[in-house]
Design an enzyme around this catalytic site. Structure first.
Site, mmCIF file in Angstrom:
data_model
loop_
_atom_site.group_PDB
_atom_site.id
_atom_site.type_symbol
_atom_site.label_atom_id
_atom_site.label_comp_id
_atom_site.label_asym_id
_atom_site.label_seq_id
_atom_site.Cartn_x
_atom_site.Cartn_y
_atom_site.Cartn_z
ATOM 1 N N TYR A 123 -18.380 39.887 -17.398
ATOM 2 C CA TYR A 123 -17.830 40.828 -18.377
ATOM 3 C C TYR A 123 -16.436 40.339 -18.768
ATOM 4 O O TYR A 123 -16.225 39.145 -18.930
ATOM 5 C CB TYR A 123 -17.848 42.251 -17.802
ATOM 6 C CG TYR A 123 -17.714 43.307 -18.865
ATOM 7 C CD1 TYR A 123 -18.599 43.325 -19.948
ATOM 8 C CD2 TYR A 123 -16.713 44.256 -18.805
ATOM 9 C CE1 TYR A 123 -18.473 44.284 -20.938
ATOM 10 C CE2 TYR A 123 -16.585 45.217 -19.788
ATOM 11 C CZ TYR A 123 -17.458 45.231 -20.865
ATOM 12 O OH TYR A 123 -17.325 46.175 -21.844
ATOM 13 N N LYS B 231 -47.429 48.368 -20.359
ATOM 14 C CA LYS B 231 -47.538 47.171 -21.195
ATOM 15 C C LYS B 231 -46.444 46.175 -20.816
ATOM 16 O O LYS B 231 -46.677 44.960 -20.759
ATOM 17 C CB LYS B 231 -47.408 47.562 -22.672
ATOM 18 C CG LYS B 231 -47.833 46.483 -23.649
ATOM 19 C CD LYS B 231 -49.333 46.242 -23.585
ATOM 20 C CE LYS B 231 -49.807 45.313 -24.671
ATOM 21 N NZ LYS B 231 -50.705 45.928 -25.633
#
Length: 767
Positions: A40, A95
């Site tokens: 970060y 899925k």
């Protein structure tokens, strides 16, 4: 009660231990402040600036290139209909799970709360920069067509509505092969379609692209044949509308070469099937009840070529054969879209794969002697490991050749190898194992069935068709527990201590005494021991009253092994039994031996353990690549422990040159191909993927497998007994229900193998 139990099991699966089925995990180090400053602020600014200079750098510095969105508004979820976006989320997560395990693609599922086409499209376009591709899912027709068409036109990443194109691609591959077997020309066949939704229309469109003439396609919906006189047809349906003669399905099916069903169960009757042309091709894909029952169909027409959407019949049209590999190929060349050329490439790759020799691993998984291209095998099986390295490259090449790829692949052989490596991150072996067990279920004794978890495991084994449980223990307790968990099936319950078993106990005791009387066993001892469940259960196996035995849940391993070793003979030529554990690691299945029996095996013992383990590895359809583990590398130590490993390797090299085995070698070198090649280029393991580790002692093997199991939450199957003449396997103390089910499947497969060998030997002796 059983239905309620299944419902509870399904709900618990999705709720525990963590709600949902997918999660986000870090791919970079994050342990130190330095790591975090790179992940970060301030380090993250550098890739941001590079992407700002050239947007294509997003593929270099972020996960976009391997990230697909599975997006739905919940308007056509499975067979449940319009249940809303939140209710569709479990399906979308599912899925995502399939994407990951079959092609190593990461997924965010996105549920959009709108039925407005424009609003839906705008939402997807706004979030598209996050993703490398978009899989549209469970959106009702005709809106699904418009949504897909516009998104494909307006975005520059691969997009596909799998409900339409997945089914179309898989069934088209099946159609090509079925027509070849029937000896029919695609341009001449008559096709009758029951169903006119998105999947049926996509199938018909792709069939036409392959050569079927539109005038030869007759499509029915719930209101009958699509005709030009109807005012309720969409623009896409009008393509297949016929003249104003609303003939019923029973008339139009006469003389048809192909029936495609994407509608409701039992709509195609045997009488209708009899009116079809010679060698009729029937794709009955309604689920769970096909348009015509498979067994009814094949008994009605011997010349039929049939596919369904079900896994328990041959030729399953399963979308998992397509979408993971199509997106994999599209992502790997950064395709701007999934075009017709790419879909057609997938069709032809699947059709061609079904005509190539099937790996033994697939034959084993599906309990087939030898799968061969023919009426019962026109499309590949979902667990064929070649799918990813066959379909994905075909799709990638088509993307490049059709001009939609933004990145080319230079070394296709290397690419195929990389694709195969991606398969190491799943747990397919468990599915392969249970599938094989189901092909020929055996009678399996659960020796501690009066324990709740053991009984739960037996229930799953029964309900999944893995085996036929025989429950040992206190009858009253077992009946109470069965009622508690909704286990209603009538399965044998035997209490070895009960008066009802007096006659059988005496028979077992007599048999045991007669075979062991010259080994210090008295008849009185034998009679006493037959009241103990593990002695009784072992004699059930010896006398053929059962086929396999699993035990050990409530007792320490040594106390359970003792009666087994007393009563069960070793296989011919085996001097010492051993065990192996299968660890389903991220790099693929890893076999570890000996994890439970031999504290300090000799060099000769290690060699024999390696040979027995290799035999078991092959039983799972995997070619063993064996590293003989030590703290030493190839002679770097003269310590006794290292020397015995070295001697075992020499014995194997001298007497079994066909076996891929080497050592002594440290574990990190065995599992890191680059390290091994750079330091020990002479090793037989170079350029091989090690899948079997033989440890120098029990301490090392047992500690390693339990550490992997607990720290990495690796699924463990075992310890699997090696060297016994009968299929007997012992749980670890306090094994989980899942572990016991897996071990029961191992026991069934072991029984299948031993039965096969016994039959072969008998035939050989009769000659």
């Amino acid at each position: 009660m059983q239905k309620n139990n299944k419902r509870r099991e399904a709900l618990l699966y999705h709720a525990k231990p963590t709600p949902g089925k997918i999660q986000v995990v870090p791919t970079k180090k994050y342990a130190t402040q330095r790591d975090l400053s790179l992940a970060y602020s301030p380090g993250v600014a550098e890739p941001c600036l590079e992407i700002a200079k050239d947007v294509n750098n997003v593929y270099k510095y972020t996960a976009k290139g391997n990230l697909v969105a599975v997006i739905s508004n919940g308007t056509a979820v499975l067979g449940l209909g319009d249940i809303g976006p939140e209710a569709s989320k479990p399906v979308m997560e599912g899925k995502g799970l399939l994407f990951k395990i079959f092609s190593d693609i990461d997924v965010f599922d996105i549920e959009v709360d709108t039925k407005d086409v424009d609003a839906f499209i705008e939402t997807v376009k706004n979030i598209a920069p996050t993703f490398g591709g978009i899989n549209l899912e469970d959106i009702k027709a005709p809106e699904s067509f418009e949504i897909e068409r516009r998104l494909v036109e307006e975005l520059d990443i691969p997009i596909m509505h799998d409900d339409q194109h997945g089914t179309a691609i898989i069934s088209s591959a099946a159609l090509l092969n079925a027509l070849e077997l029937a000896g029919k020309e695609i341009s001449q066949v008559k096709v009758v379609v029951s169903g006119a939704g998105s999947a049926a229309l996509a199938c018909a469109n792709l069939y036409v692209a392959l050569g079927v003439k539109p005038e030869n396609v007759f499509m029915f919906d719930v209101n009958g044949l699509l005709t030009v006189c109807r005012d309720d047809l969409s623009e896409l349906q009008k393509k297949y509308a016929k003249s104003c003669d609303p003939a019923p399905l029973s008339e139009m099916i006469k003389g048809a070469d192909v029936f495609l069903g994407l509608s409701v169960g039992n709509i195609l009757t045997p009488d209708m099937l009899l009116t079809m042309a010679n060698d009729p091709i029937v794709f009955a894909m309604a689920n769970p009840v096909p348009e015509i029952d498979y067994n009814v169909a094949i008994n009605t027409r011997e010349d039929i070529i049939m596919a369904t959407g079900r896994s328990d019949y041959p030729n399953q049209v399963n979308n998992v054969l397509g979408f993971p590999y199509i997106f994999r190929g599209a992502l790997d060349v950064r395709a701007k879209k999934i075009n017709e050329a790419m879909k057609m490439a997938a069709v032809r790759a699947l059709a061609k794969l079904a005509k190539t020799p099937v790996p033994e691993q697939v034959n084993i998984a599906y309990g087939e002697k030898k799968l061969v291209f023919g009426r019962d095998y026109i499309i590949p099986k979902p667990f064929d490991p070649r799918l990813i390295s066959t379909v994905s490259p075909a799709v990638a090449k088509a993307a490049i050749e059709s001009g939609v790829a933004q990145q080319e692949i230079q070394d296709w052989d290397k690419y195929a190898d990389e694709l195969q490596e991606r398969l190491g991150s799943d747990n397919k072996l468990v599915k392969l194992l249970t599938n094989r067990a189901k092909t020929d279920p055996k009678r399996i004794v659960f020796a501690e069935a009066d324990h709740l978890d053991v009984l739960k495991a037996a229930q799953i084994v029964y309900e999944e068709g893995i085996g036929q449980p025989i429950l040992l223990g206190n009858n009253e307790i077992i009946q109470e527990l069965k009622e508690e968990i909704g286990f209603e099936a009538e399965v044998p319950i035997i209490d070895p201590k009960s008066k009802e078993e007096d006659k059988r106990r005496e028979k077992y005791a007599q048999y045991f005494w007669e075979t062991r009387q010259r080994r210090g066993i008295s008849l009185l001892d034998a009679q006493k021991w037959m009241r103990e469940r593990n002695y009784f259960a072992s004699m059930m196996i010896n006398t053929g009253d059962a086929d396999a035995l699993v035990t050990g849940y409530s007792r320490s391993y040594p106390s359970v092994v003792k009666p087994v070793m007393q009563l069960i003979d070793k296989q011919q030529g085996v001097s010492r039994i051993a065990t192996t554990n299968i660890m389903n690691t991220k790099r693929g299945p890893l076999f570890l031996s000996d994890t439970a029996i031999n504290p300090n095996p000799s060099a000769e013992d290690l060699a024999k353990i390696a040979l027995m383990t290799a035999k078991t590895v092959r039983m799972f359809g995997i070619e063993p690549v064996i590293a003989m583990i030590s703290f030493s590398n190839f002679g770097s130590s003269s310590d006794e422990s290292a020397v015995k490993v070295r001697q075992a390797v020499k014995f194997l090299h001298d007497n079994h040159p066909e076996l891929i085995v080497d050592g002594e070698v440290q574990t990190d070198f065995a599992l890191n191909p680059e390290m091994l090649k750079s330091k020990f280029p002479f090793s037989k393991l170079v350029n091989k993927k090690v899948n079997t580790l033989i440890f120098p002692n029990l301490d090392a093997a047992n500690i390693t497998y339990k550490m992997l199991k607990e720290l990495d939450k690796v699924v463990s199957i075992g310890p699997i007994m090696l060297g016994l003449d009968k299929p007997v396997h012992i749980f670890q103390l306090g094994a989980s229900v899942e572990e016991m089910v897996n071990m029961a499947a191992v026991a069934v497969v072991d029984a299948q193998e031993k039965s096969k060998k016994w039959t072969q030997n008998r035939k050989k002796n009769n000659k």
